[in-house]
Design an enzyme around this catalytic site. Structure first.
Site, short mmCIF file in Angstrom:
data_model
loop_
_atom_site.label_atom_id
_atom_site.label_comp_id
_atom_site.label_asym_id
_atom_site.label_seq_id
_atom_site.Cartn_x
_atom_site.Cartn_y
_atom_site.Cartn_z
N SER A 66 0.85 -1.18 0.00
CA SER A 66 0.00 0.00 0.00
C SER A 66 0.89 1.23 0.00
O SER A 66 1.73 1.39 0.89
CB SER A 66 -0.88 -0.04 1.25
OG SER A 66 -1.64 1.14 1.35
N LYS B 284 -1.09 -0.87 -4.34
CA LYS B 284 -2.30 -0.12 -3.97
C LYS B 284 -1.91 1.33 -3.76
O LYS B 284 -0.98 1.62 -3.01
CB LYS B 284 -2.89 -0.72 -2.69
CG LYS B 284 -3.88 0.15 -1.94
CD LYS B 284 -4.66 -0.68 -0.93
CE LYS B 284 -4.78 0.00 0.41
NZ LYS B 284 -5.51 -0.83 1.40
N LYS C 80 -3.00 5.00 -2.44
CA LYS C 80 -3.95 5.76 -1.63
C LYS C 80 -4.37 6.97 -2.44
O LYS C 80 -3.52 7.65 -3.05
CB LYS C 80 -3.26 6.20 -0.33
CG LYS C 80 -2.99 5.05 0.62
CD LYS C 80 -4.30 4.51 1.18
CE LYS C 80 -4.06 3.56 2.34
NZ LYS C 80 -5.32 3.11 2.95
N ASP D 31 -7.28 3.07 -2.91
CA ASP D 31 -8.00 3.09 -1.62
C ASP D 31 -8.22 4.54 -1.21
O ASP D 31 -7.26 5.29 -1.04
CB ASP D 31 -7.17 2.36 -0.56
CG ASP D 31 -7.90 2.22 0.78
OD1 ASP D 31 -9.08 2.65 0.86
OD2 ASP D 31 -7.29 1.69 1.73
N GLU E 103 -11.23 0.77 -3.38
CA GLU E 103 -11.52 0.40 -1.98
C GLU E 103 -12.14 1.57 -1.22
O GLU E 103 -11.59 2.67 -1.22
CB GLU E 103 -10.21 -0.05 -1.34
CG GLU E 103 -10.30 -0.46 0.12
CD GLU E 103 -8.95 -0.94 0.66
OE1 GLU E 103 -8.01 -1.15 -0.14
OE2 GLU E 103 -8.83 -1.09 1.88
N ASP F 226 -13.88 -1.89 2.90
CA ASP F 226 -12.96 -2.08 4.03
C ASP F 226 -13.71 -1.61 5.29
O ASP F 226 -14.36 -2.42 5.97
CB ASP F 226 -11.67 -1.28 3.76
CG ASP F 226 -10.70 -1.24 4.93
OD1 ASP F 226 -11.01 -1.77 6.00
OD2 ASP F 226 -9.60 -0.64 4.79
N LYS G 43 -9.87 -7.35 7.47
CA LYS G 43 -8.88 -6.99 8.48
C LYS G 43 -9.39 -7.57 9.79
O LYS G 43 -10.41 -7.10 10.32
CB LYS G 43 -8.80 -5.47 8.64
CG LYS G 43 -7.96 -4.76 7.59
CD LYS G 43 -7.92 -3.28 7.88
CE LYS G 43 -7.32 -2.53 6.71
NZ LYS G 43 -7.72 -1.11 6.75
N GLY H 145 -4.18 -4.58 5.95
CA GLY H 145 -3.10 -4.38 6.92
C GLY H 145 -3.31 -3.08 7.68
O GLY H 145 -4.01 -2.18 7.21
#
Ligand code: SMG
Ligand code: MG
Length: 375
Positions: free
Chosen positions: A141, A167, A169, A195, A220, A245, A269, A297
């Site tokens: 990420s 991934k 952000k 995400d 996400e 998520d 998660k 994570g």
């Protein structure tokens, strides 16, 4: 087996680089660890186990935060568990069920008790959860950077380290441009997902649909945690698969989100859903409904990472997780580090329980507070 005592321990451990998301910047991880001591039948005397709480210092990812976790554990959860004649991993969730929410606090104590139980009887987390693989493919990420150039440099490092999926952000103002740049620079074969950590609203649907051209694995949690219906609507307006998520806090909320068409992929998660046993139930619900899952994570140390990797080895985890190697987060981890293979995999621990324990010197060096709470 009785729970006879618990050590609460707070550590402060610097990240190798700041990690910026749509809700804030992490530079040092402030983490609550819990060591549970069990005594009695079925065990060779005493057994102890560890858990890592994924709550952050501030309630910005979700409503939970570390000080609240310490409080709810000491004030409500531990006294309840101390009062029981028999405690094992499976007993923790039902015993704590009357206390609303506080999933991360429930998860840390369940994990520590489960670890103690499994160590006491020589079973690994992977075996207990139903893992079917001995190594798992890993993604990474990548936070929001100050410039696209700096982002490309970070991504290049992770790609050459072997990570099999990136991934990114995103947030309003940092979405189309960085995603386009990474896609153009690394080509069509790189698995990329984004995400947003709830940073958009349904009003942004047309803008988010512009991400469709980059052939992303998934988008996400674009919308707020409670906006499950909004995600269902958004899923009809964009081609990129929606992954939830923050919205998924239990197998029940997962089943509802799936039924509503709010997601076609779920980030699991364990900390967010009350522990590894509920995480497995979410895996089962998703698998039965043809919904792909992957392991999220929370910048865990090796302790939390060990259990996440065991979970990620279950058969429904068909996408690479945010289960990166220790050196992506910490210069010195508190356990033996998890090291990425050249082809981007981590080995699933095989030893009893989590299969790892904190290294005393490393643990002492980062500890800021401890408290022993006895039955
Ligand atoms: O552990 O590699 C990790 C972090 C993965 O992006 C990550 N986690 O929303 O999925 C998420 C975030 C939450 C934590 S951000 C500090
Ligand atoms: Mg997320």
């Amino acid at each position: 087996m009785k729970l006879t005592g618990v050590e609460l321990r707070r550590i402060s451990i610097p990240l190798v680089a700041p990690f910026r998301t749509s809700f804030g910047v992490e530079t040092t991880r402030d983490i609550l660890l819990l060591r549970a001591v069990l005594d009695g039948q079925g065990l060779d005397g005493q057994a102890e186990g560890w858990g890592e709480c994924v709550a952050m210092s501030d309630p910005l990812y979700s409503s939970e935060y570390v000080d609240a976790s310490v409080d709810v554990l000491k004030r409500f959860m531990l006294p309840k568990l101390f009062s029981l004649d028999h405690v094992d991993g499976a007993a923790v969730g039902p015993a704590l069920e009357p206390f609303k929410g506080h999933w991360m606090s429930k998860a840390v104590v369940e994990t520590a008790v489960l670890d103690a139980e499994l160590r006491g009887t020589g079973r690994s987390f992977a075996r207990e959860l139903g893992a079917t693989r001995d190594r798992v493919p890993c993604g990474v990420s990548v936070g929001i950077h100050n410039s696209v150039g700096a982002l490309l440099e970070s991504v290049a490092g992770y790609v050459s380290a072997g990570y099999v999926r990136i991934k990114l952000k995103i947030e309003p103002g940092w979405d189309l441009e960085p995603v386009r740049a990474v896609r153009e620079r690394f080509g069509d074969d790189l698995l990329i997902q984004v995400d947003a950590n709830t940073a958009y609203t349904l009003q942004d649907a047309r803008h988010l649909a512009r991400l469709d051209e980059f052939d992303l694995l998934l988008m996400e949690q674009p919308l707020p945690e409670e906006d499950v219906l909004g995600h269902a609507e958004l899923a009809r307006l964009v081609k990129t698969p929606i992954c939830l998520d923050e919205s998924i806090t239990s197998a029940r909320t997962a089943a509802a989100a799936i039924r509503l068409g709010a997601c076609s992929i779920v980030n699991i998660k364990p900390g967010r859903v009350g522990g590894y046993l509920e995480a497995r139930r979410i895996h089962d619900v998703c698998r039965a409904n043809g919904i792909a899952v992957w392991c999220g994570g929370m910048l865990e140390t090796g302790l939390g990472r060990a259990a996440n990797i065991a979970l990620a080895a279950l058969p429904g985890f068909t996408l690479p997780g945010d289960t990166s190697a220790s050196d992506r987060y910490y210069k010195t981890d508190i356990t033996e580090p998890f090291i990425l293979s050249a082809d981007g995999h981590l080995d699933v621990p095989t030893g009893p329980g989590l299969g790892v324990t904190p290294l005393p010197d490393q643990l002492a060096a980062v500890t800021t507070w401890t408290e022993w709470v006895a039955a």
